[in-house]
Every structure is written in structure tokens, then in C-alpha cells.
Write an enzyme that holds these catalytic residues in place. Structure first.
Site, PDB file in Angstrom:
ATOM      1  N   TYR A  40      70.421 -19.934 -96.802  1.00 13.15           N
ATOM      2  CA  TYR A  40      69.063 -19.953 -97.355  1.00 13.15           C
ATOM      3  C   TYR A  40      68.130 -19.240 -96.389  1.00 13.15           C
ATOM      4  O   TYR A  40      68.177 -19.480 -95.181  1.00 13.15           O
ATOM      5  CB  TYR A  40      68.612 -21.404 -97.531  1.00 13.15           C
ATOM      6  CG  TYR A  40      67.209 -21.583 -98.073  1.00 13.15           C
ATOM      7  CD1 TYR A  40      66.879 -21.188 -99.372  1.00 13.15           C
ATOM      8  CD2 TYR A  40      66.211 -22.178 -97.301  1.00 13.15           C
ATOM      9  CE1 TYR A  40      65.599 -21.383 -99.877  1.00 13.15           C
ATOM     10  CE2 TYR A  40      64.927 -22.373 -97.799  1.00 13.15           C
ATOM     11  CZ  TYR A  40      64.624 -21.972 -99.087  1.00 13.15           C
ATOM     12  OH  TYR A  40      63.358 -22.169 -99.582  1.00 13.15           O
TER      13      TYR A  40
ATOM     14  N   ASP B  78      68.808 -15.223 -88.974  1.00 12.19           N
ATOM     15  CA  ASP B  78      67.793 -16.192 -89.398  1.00 12.19           C
ATOM     16  C   ASP B  78      67.938 -17.436 -88.533  1.00 12.19           C
ATOM     17  O   ASP B  78      68.844 -18.238 -88.727  1.00 12.19           O
ATOM     18  CB  ASP B  78      67.992 -16.519 -90.883  1.00 12.19           C
ATOM     19  CG  ASP B  78      66.960 -17.519 -91.394  1.00 12.19           C
ATOM     20  OD1 ASP B  78      66.234 -18.106 -90.574  1.00 12.19           O
ATOM     21  OD2 ASP B  78      66.898 -17.714 -92.627  1.00 12.19           O
TER      22      ASP B  78
ATOM     23  N   LYS C  25      60.109 -23.608 -88.273  1.00 11.49           N
ATOM     24  CA  LYS C  25      60.395 -25.001 -87.910  1.00 11.49           C
ATOM     25  C   LYS C  25      59.978 -25.348 -86.464  1.00 11.49           C
ATOM     26  O   LYS C  25      58.791 -25.493 -86.221  1.00 11.49           O
ATOM     27  CB  LYS C  25      61.841 -25.325 -88.242  1.00 11.49           C
ATOM     28  CG  LYS C  25      62.044 -25.156 -89.772  1.00 11.49           C
ATOM     29  CD  LYS C  25      63.340 -25.607 -90.355  1.00 11.49           C
ATOM     30  CE  LYS C  25      63.222 -25.575 -91.868  1.00 11.49           C
ATOM     31  NZ  LYS C  25      64.165 -24.724 -92.564  1.00 11.49           N
TER      32      LYS C  25
HETATM   33  C1  LIG Z   1      63.789 -23.710 -93.710  1.00 13.48           C
HETATM   34  C2  LIG Z   1      64.443 -22.390 -93.685  1.00 13.48           C
HETATM   35  C3  LIG Z   1      63.809 -21.245 -94.182  1.00 13.48           C
HETATM   36  C4  LIG Z   1      62.503 -21.288 -94.939  1.00 13.48           C
HETATM   37  O1  LIG Z   1      61.447 -21.737 -94.174  1.00 13.48           O
HETATM   38  P1  LIG Z   1      60.132 -22.299 -94.913  1.00 13.48           P
HETATM   39  O2  LIG Z   1      59.183 -22.511 -93.787  1.00 13.48           O
HETATM   40  O3  LIG Z   1      60.549 -23.548 -95.606  1.00 13.48           O
HETATM   41  O4  LIG Z   1      59.681 -21.253 -95.868  1.00 13.48           O
HETATM   42  C5  LIG Z   1      64.430 -20.028 -94.002  1.00 13.48           C
HETATM   43  N1  LIG Z   1      65.627 -19.929 -93.384  1.00 13.48           N
HETATM   44  C6  LIG Z   1      66.262 -21.016 -92.915  1.00 13.48           C
HETATM   45  C7  LIG Z   1      67.567 -20.847 -92.218  1.00 13.48           C
HETATM   46  C8  LIG Z   1      65.700 -22.286 -93.062  1.00 13.48           C
HETATM   47  O5  LIG Z   1      66.379 -23.349 -92.634  1.00 13.48           O
END
Ligand SMILES: *Cc1c(COP(=O)(O)O)cnc(C)c1O
Length: 430
Positions: free
Chosen positions: A142, A237, A265
Site C-alpha cells: 500500500y 516507501d 507516520k
Molecule cells: C500509511 C501508509 C501510507 C499512506 O499514508 P497516509 O498518511 O495514510 O496517506 C503509504 N505507504 C505506506 C507503506 C503506509 O503504511
């Protein structure tokens, strides 16, 4: 009717599904989500005053535990200076320098307000820089909910049993190639066929949105080789793994230098800060220097940046990641041991302050193996844990998080709850 239930009913009258992000609605586990009023250290308190040990940590940011005094003090001081200026601030310079210092692959970094924005912008940048359209992502990974990336994207989508979202035109995803995670041959074949058209590969080096599945070293190494050879931008990511699995991120554990990295995060410590950064040559393609447009009214917001900066300072205390890793490892080995004693097929693993628990005998190494986890057993376990004061992510497809405030007494209380919960699983499912 109790207060959480009343609030959830009321919420559904004016908010779709009662929530502002889908997994919070508890749909895959059933029941009513507690409405959280406040939090302190490793604990959440709901509107009924019930206390929970928190293993969600706001989905990752709260690595210092909730309401860390130094962070809160810094945020209060920032608030006194004003909430937002839409003009350059010193804090933005300081946090950029701090990120560069911690993550050696970053020459330049731009702040945004969510991981979604970081992913969307990084992809646009990679396409602008290479002049190519195609992108590769992996099943179960994701990268936020921007259209081009919302294909077989794990996380909330898995929870809701839909591989991809409605409302995303096929035209928008026709250049998104989805490959199997940890499948080196498939990656190699794809590059052989169309390597010269691929703008970027985007990957979670330790996947955390199909529960937790670490990439193999071979997979990441092969990816770096192939992308370098074909002039493709490699994007790691680290929105979840950055400052979470190790101070220097998942890339440090794999010994890989990506071209671009996304953060989120932990970087905001609980406020809306995310970022993407990497090689100067690529980053200089962004406006105002280059032709790739990217902007944000609240990007680099001074209060959010102060919160992030205070968090990044705190995690650099000597021994922080040793302590965090030890507590997380103790949690996992304790849970696995209790499950074994109670006769439940269960496994778990962790890196730094991130963990995965699985209702299957061994840890999954692929998306397919994750799909073999017993979701019914998880449901029973989840609710038994919640009833006994332990708040886990309400889906079998999410990773979990430990904070530096999860001390031995918190772990021991977790184990007491887990013994009851595993007994319940055994009783209900045999
Ligand atoms: C949480 C997450 C996102 C998206 O971040 P948001 O701040 O919720 O838009 C993208 N990549 C990874 C790996 C994530 O865990």
C-alpha cells in the site's frame, strides 16, 4: 446502550460508516469501535473511561508512546507562535537537515501532509524525471490511496475484500504493472521485456499493509540492480518502516540506497507530516526548480513540523532502538509461547518496533501465504483481547506497533489477556 455504541450510531448519521478512515469501523472483526478520548504512554482511554494497552499507536506514529512530555511541550510552544504562515520557516530547514543526517540516501527532501501525497508526488516526479509512464508496484503493498497506486493495494482494501477501488478509471491504472512481492523472476522478466519504459518501481521493503511480510534480501538487491541497469527510479516507501524498524529505516537493514524514499507516520510524531526525498538530480526536477509540479497549502506546517522534529530528536537517544527492539521481541516470543501452550496454531515476527502476528503455523513469506491466515480465529482473538483491555489493529492484514513506553509490566498484562484470548480461540474453534 453504552456510550461507544451511542456515539457510533450517531456518527453513522453524519459520517459515512461513522469513520474518517475505513478500517476504524471494525467491519472485518465486527462490533463497535471504542471512541477514544485520550491517551497516555502505552494506553488509550475510551469515552467510557475504559483503559487499553495500545498496539496500534495511531497506525505507527506514536513510537514514543502517547503524550510524550517533551513533544507536547514543544508543540505548545510552537502553537504560541501561530498555527500556519504559508511561508518558509526555520523549522522546515531543521527537520530537512535532521532527515538528511539520519537517512544517508537523502540529498533533498520535500514535506507534504500525508503518505498518500508523498506516494503520488514521488510517482509524478519519477515519471517527470525519466520521461516514462509505466510504474511497477507489488501485490499487497500500500502506498496511499492515489488513483494510480490503488491496485491490489493491501491494507483496508484487503479488509474489505476488494483488491482495488471503484472509481479508478482503467485508463489511470493501465500503466501500473502489479507484480508478486518477493518474486525475483517475475521482476527480471518484466524488466527484460519493457525495462526501457518503466519510470519507477515502488516497494515497501518490509511490507506492513498485508500484515507484516519482510522482503527477501535477494528481492531488494535484484530490484536495485535492475532499476540501475534500466535507468528506472527505485522508490522505497518507508512511510511505515522509516524510523520504526530501525533508526535509519528498512533501507539500512537491506543495505540498499534507493533513488527516492517516502516517509510519514513517525516523521510527524502524531501530526500530519510526510515527506519524499532522495537524489538531488531527481529532486531538482520539482517546481520551482523544475517542470514537475507539486505543492501544498499546509505543507511544512510549523506546529506539525515542531512535533515531528521533537520526535526525531527523541528517537536518537542512545539505546532507543535496542530497547524498543527488545520489548517488541519479548512481546512476540511471549505470545508465540502462550499460543503453543494453549494449542493454537500461531506465529509472529518483528523488526524494531513493528510486528506481525498470524493465525497460521509459520510466518508468511508472500501475499498468498498471508491470505491463508485464519481470519475467524483472529476475530475471536481480537475481541477477547479488546475485552481484556488490549487494543490490536482490527484486521488480520495490519502490522502492529510497540512504543518505547511498553515496559515489562505492560507486556505482562498483555500476556495475561493473551492467555485468556488463546483459550477462547481454542474453545470456539477447537
Ligand atoms: C500509511 C501508509 C501510507 C499512506 O499514508 P497516509 O498518511 O495514510 O496517506 C503509504 N505507504 C505506506 C507503506 C503506509 O503504511
Amino acid at each position: 446502550m453504552d456510550r461507544n455504541e451511542a456515539l457510533f450510531d450517531r456518527a453513522q448519521e453524519s459520517i459515512p460508516g461513522g469513520v474518517n478512515s475505513p478500517v476504524r469501523a471494525f467491519k472485518s472483526v465486527g462490533g463497535v469501535p471504542p471512541f477514544i478520548k485520550k491517551a497516555l504512554g502505552p494506553h488509550l482511554y475510551d469515552e467510557e473511561g475504559k483503559k487499553y494497552i495500545d498496539y496500534v499507536g495511531s497506525w505507527g506514529p506514536m513510537i514514543l508512546g502517547h503524550n510524550n512530555p517533551a513533544v507536547i511541550q514543544t508543540v505548545k510552544e510552537a502553537v504560541d507562535n501561530g498555527l500556519s504562515f504559508g511561508a518558509p520557516t526555520q523549522g522546515e530547514v531543521l527537520i530537512a537537515e535532521e532527515i538528511k543526517k539520519i537517512i544517508p540516501s537523502i540529498d533533498e527532501v520535500r514535506l507534504v501532509s500525508s503518505g498518500t501525497e508523498a506516494g503520488m508526488s514521488a510517482i509524478r516526479l519519477a515519471r517527470g524525471y525519466t520521461g516514462r509512464n509505466k510504474i511497477i508496484k507489488f501485490e499487497g503493498c500500500y502506498h496511499g490511496h492515489s488513483d494510480a497506486l490503488l491496485v491490489k493495494a493491501g491494507s483496508g482494501l484487503l479488509t474489505f475484500g476488494t483488491p482495488s477501488s471503484a472509481g479508478v478509471p482503467a485508463d489511470v491504472t493501465k500503466d501500473t504493472i502489479v507484480l508478486e512481492y518477493n518474486n525475483c523472476d517475475m521482476l527480471e522478466e518484466t524488466f527484460e521485456k519493457e525495462g526501457e519504459q518503466i519510470a519507477c518501481v515502488i516497494v515497501e521493503a518490509i511490507a506492513g499493509n498485508m500484515n507484516m511480510v519482510p522482503a527477501t534480501r535477494e528481492f531488494i538487491t535484484k530490484m536495485r540492480e535492475l532499476t540501475a541497469k534500466h535507468g528506472t527510479v527505485m522508490i522505497v516507501d518507508e512511510v511505515m518502516t522509516g524510523f520504526r524498524v530501525a533508526l535509519h529505516g528498512a533501507q539500512s537493514l537491506y543495505g540498499v540506497t534507493p533513488d527516492l524514499t517516502m516517509f510519514g507516520k513517525v516523521i510527524g510524531g502524531g501530526m500530519p507530516v510526510a515527506a519524499f526525498g532522495g537524489k538531488k538530480e531527481i529532486m531538482d526536477c520539482i517546481a520551482p526548480l523544475g517542470p514537475v509540479y507539486q505543492a501544498g497549502t499546509l505543507s511544512g506546517n510549523p506546529v506539525a513540523v515542531a512535533c515531528g522534529l521533537a520526535t526525531l530528536k527523541a528517537i536518537q537517544e542512545p539505546g532507543f532502538y535496542d530497547r524498543l527492539s527488545i520489548q517488541t521481541a519479548k512481546l512476540i516470543s511471549g505470545l508465540v509461547q502462550i499460543a503453543k501452550e494453549e494449542g493454537v496454531a500461531f506465529s509472529g515476527q518483528c523488526t524494531g518496533g513493528m510486528f506481525g502476528i498470524y493465525f497460521r503455523p509459520t510466518c508468511p513469506a508472500s501475499f498468498k501465504e498471508v491470505m491463508e491466515c485464519d481470519t475467524e480465529k483472529f476475530k475471536t482473538f481480537f475481541h477477547a483481547m479488546l475485552d481484556n483491555g488490549v487494543y490490536l489493529a482490527p484486521s488480520t492484514f495490519e502490522a502492529g506497533f510497540v512504543s518505547i513506553t511498553h515496559d515489562d509490566s505492560v507486556l505482562n498484562k498483555t500476556f495475561e489477556a493473551a492467555r485468556k484470548a488463546f483459550k477462547e480461540v481454542r474453545k470456539v474453534h477447537g
